[in-house]
Design a protein around this motif. Structure first.
Motif, PDB file in Angstrom:
ATOM      1  N   UNK A  31      43.721  39.155  42.518  1.00 20.30           N
ATOM      2  CA  UNK A  31      43.082  39.120  43.777  1.00 20.30           C
ATOM      3  C   UNK A  31      42.038  37.767  43.706  1.00 20.30           C
ATOM      4  N   UNK A  32      41.412  37.253  42.317  1.00 19.24           N
ATOM      5  CA  UNK A  32      40.562  36.260  42.250  1.00 19.24           C
ATOM      6  C   UNK A  32      41.371  34.874  42.529  1.00 19.24           C
TER       7      UNK A  32
ATOM      8  N   UNK B 156      43.096  30.543  46.404  1.00 22.09           N
ATOM      9  CA  UNK B 156      43.931  29.755  47.566  1.00 22.09           C
ATOM     10  C   UNK B 156      43.357  29.712  48.717  1.00 22.09           C
ATOM     11  N   UNK B 157      42.899  30.872  49.151  1.00 20.52           N
ATOM     12  CA  UNK B 157      42.543  31.042  50.606  1.00 20.52           C
ATOM     13  C   UNK B 157      41.362  30.245  50.898  1.00 20.52           C
ATOM     14  N   UNK B 158      40.285  30.316  49.888  1.00 21.33           N
ATOM     15  CA  UNK B 158      39.012  29.393  50.145  1.00 21.33           C
ATOM     16  C   UNK B 158      39.320  27.702  50.056  1.00 21.33           C
ATOM     17  N   UNK B 159      40.267  27.514  49.308  1.00 25.37           N
ATOM     18  CA  UNK B 159      40.865  25.892  49.272  1.00 25.37           C
ATOM     19  C   UNK B 159      41.097  25.624  50.718  1.00 25.37           C
ATOM     20  N   UNK B 160      42.126  26.564  51.535  1.00 20.10           N
ATOM     21  CA  UNK B 160      42.652  26.158  53.025  1.00 20.10           C
ATOM     22  C   UNK B 160      41.231  26.321  53.742  1.00 20.10           C
TER      23      UNK B 160
ATOM     24  N   UNK C 138      33.774  37.287  40.273  1.00 15.08           N
ATOM     25  CA  UNK C 138      34.628  37.929  41.025  1.00 15.08           C
ATOM     26  C   UNK C 138      35.544  38.777  40.159  1.00 15.08           C
ATOM     27  N   UNK C 139      36.104  37.960  39.331  1.00 13.14           N
ATOM     28  CA  UNK C 139      37.279  38.628  38.549  1.00 13.14           C
ATOM     29  C   UNK C 139      36.677  39.547  37.412  1.00 13.14           C
ATOM     30  N   UNK C 140      35.643  39.195  36.757  1.00 15.75           N
ATOM     31  CA  UNK C 140      35.067  40.055  36.044  1.00 15.75           C
ATOM     32  C   UNK C 140      34.552  41.623  36.587  1.00 15.75           C
ATOM     33  N   UNK C 141      33.919  41.314  37.596  1.00 20.87           N
ATOM     34  CA  UNK C 141      33.458  42.575  38.554  1.00 20.87           C
ATOM     35  C   UNK C 141      34.510  43.504  38.721  1.00 20.87           C
ATOM     36  N   UNK C 142      35.742  42.797  39.082  1.00 22.50           N
ATOM     37  CA  UNK C 142      36.845  43.632  39.710  1.00 22.50           C
ATOM     38  C   UNK C 142      37.435  44.197  38.384  1.00 22.50           C
ATOM     39  N   UNK C 143      37.650  43.370  37.077  1.00 25.64           N
ATOM     40  CA  UNK C 143      38.144  43.845  36.093  1.00 25.64           C
ATOM     41  C   UNK C 143      37.346  45.046  35.410  1.00 25.64           C
TER      42      UNK C 143
ATOM     43  N   UNK D 262      36.013  26.728  43.944  1.00 24.59           N
ATOM     44  CA  UNK D 262      34.939  27.632  43.644  1.00 24.59           C
ATOM     45  C   UNK D 262      35.295  28.419  42.432  1.00 24.59           C
ATOM     46  N   UNK D 263      34.188  28.802  41.666  1.00 27.65           N
ATOM     47  CA  UNK D 263      34.389  29.631  40.714  1.00 27.65           C
ATOM     48  C   UNK D 263      34.335  31.023  40.972  1.00 27.65           C
ATOM     49  N   UNK D 264      35.617  31.650  40.412  1.00 27.85           N
ATOM     50  CA  UNK D 264      36.029  32.816  40.719  1.00 27.85           C
ATOM     51  C   UNK D 264      35.711  33.865  39.665  1.00 27.85           C
TER      52      UNK D 264
END
Length: 245
Positions: free
Chosen positions: A143-144, A149-153, A107-112, A102-104
């Motif tokens: 966090x991204x 990692x979590x989504x992969x599992x 999420x990364x940009x919003x949090x940054x 998944x493309x994060x």
């Protein structure tokens, strides 16, 4: 190959309130089954992912840091259970393909953007490496990466490959998202402490993950480390420090 997922989670319960045993801690509870363990871990991971996505929407930016502190703390409980668990062996010899990651970036940009004034922090990668040099990191990147990692599992879990999901979550907890979440938790806890204890943050002059200042600082630290090493090995090897220009 069959799964060798074994669960040894144990819990204690209060006494039954009768006689002298009231208030005492009972013996270990019966171990829960692997299916229940997997469901609990998956629920905690899904809860973290959903909550982080909600925080990143920016509806309540003033509460972002304490909310992230809470969510990362709860996620590390799941990680601790995975880390304390004996090695999980998946049913298949090779990991099945889960498709594109998944493309994060969003999420990364919003949090940054939301955490811009405090996104960058300093962290020691491995506390057991002597004289480890602190390196700059970003909460948003961390966090991204954790969610990736979590989504992969989770992709394995939703496809019915439960042992594969547990193996991945355990392996990646030990190798990546666990240390990353631990570092992020320390940064978030420090931010909350600074606010609640009314202690202003020091100026983060030059502390950046991709700045020329960071690279220059790294070069200075390397030279300092070289001088320390030379001083330590000079006497045992019968060497004398060379005069400097």
């Amino acid at each position: 190959m069959t799964s060798t997922v074994h669960v040894h989670d144990q819990a204690t319960t209060p006494g039954n309130g009768s006689g002298s045993g009231a208030g005492q801690v009972a013996g270990p509870a019966e171990p829960i089954g692997p299916d229940a363990f997997a469901v609990q871990i998956a629920d905690q991971i899904e809860s973290f992912t959903v909550a982080v996505m909600e925080v990143a929407k920016g509806g309540d930016p003033d509460a972002a840091v304490p909310h992230l502190l809470l969510q990362v703390s709860q996620l590390l409980l799941a990680g601790g259970r995975l880390g304390a668990h004996e090695d999980i062996v998946p049913e298949e010899r090779y990991e099945p393909d889960t498709g594109p990651e998944p493309d994060m970036d969003e999420l990364r940009e919003r949090l940054a953007h939301m955490l811009a004034p405090v996104d960058v922090y300093s962290e020691v990668f491995d506390p057991y490496v002597p004289r480890s040099t602190p390196v700059p990191s970003r909460i948003s990147d961390d966090i991204a990466d954790i969610v990736t990692d979590l989504r992969h599992g989770m992709a394995h879990y939703r496809a019915g490959r439960v042992s594969e999901a547990l193996w991945w979550w355990q392996f990646s907890y030990l190798s990546n998202w666990g240390p990353t979440a631990g570092a992020t938790l320390r940064a978030l806890q420090s931010l909350v402490a600074h606010v609640r204890l009314d202690t202003p943050l020091a100026e983060l002059d030059g502390l950046d993950t991709d700045s020329e200042a960071a690279e220059a600082e790294e070069g200075v630290l390397e030279r300092q480390a070289g001088r320390v090493m030379a001083a330590e090995i000079a006497a045992p090897l019968g060497l004398r420090p060379q005069p400097r220009d």
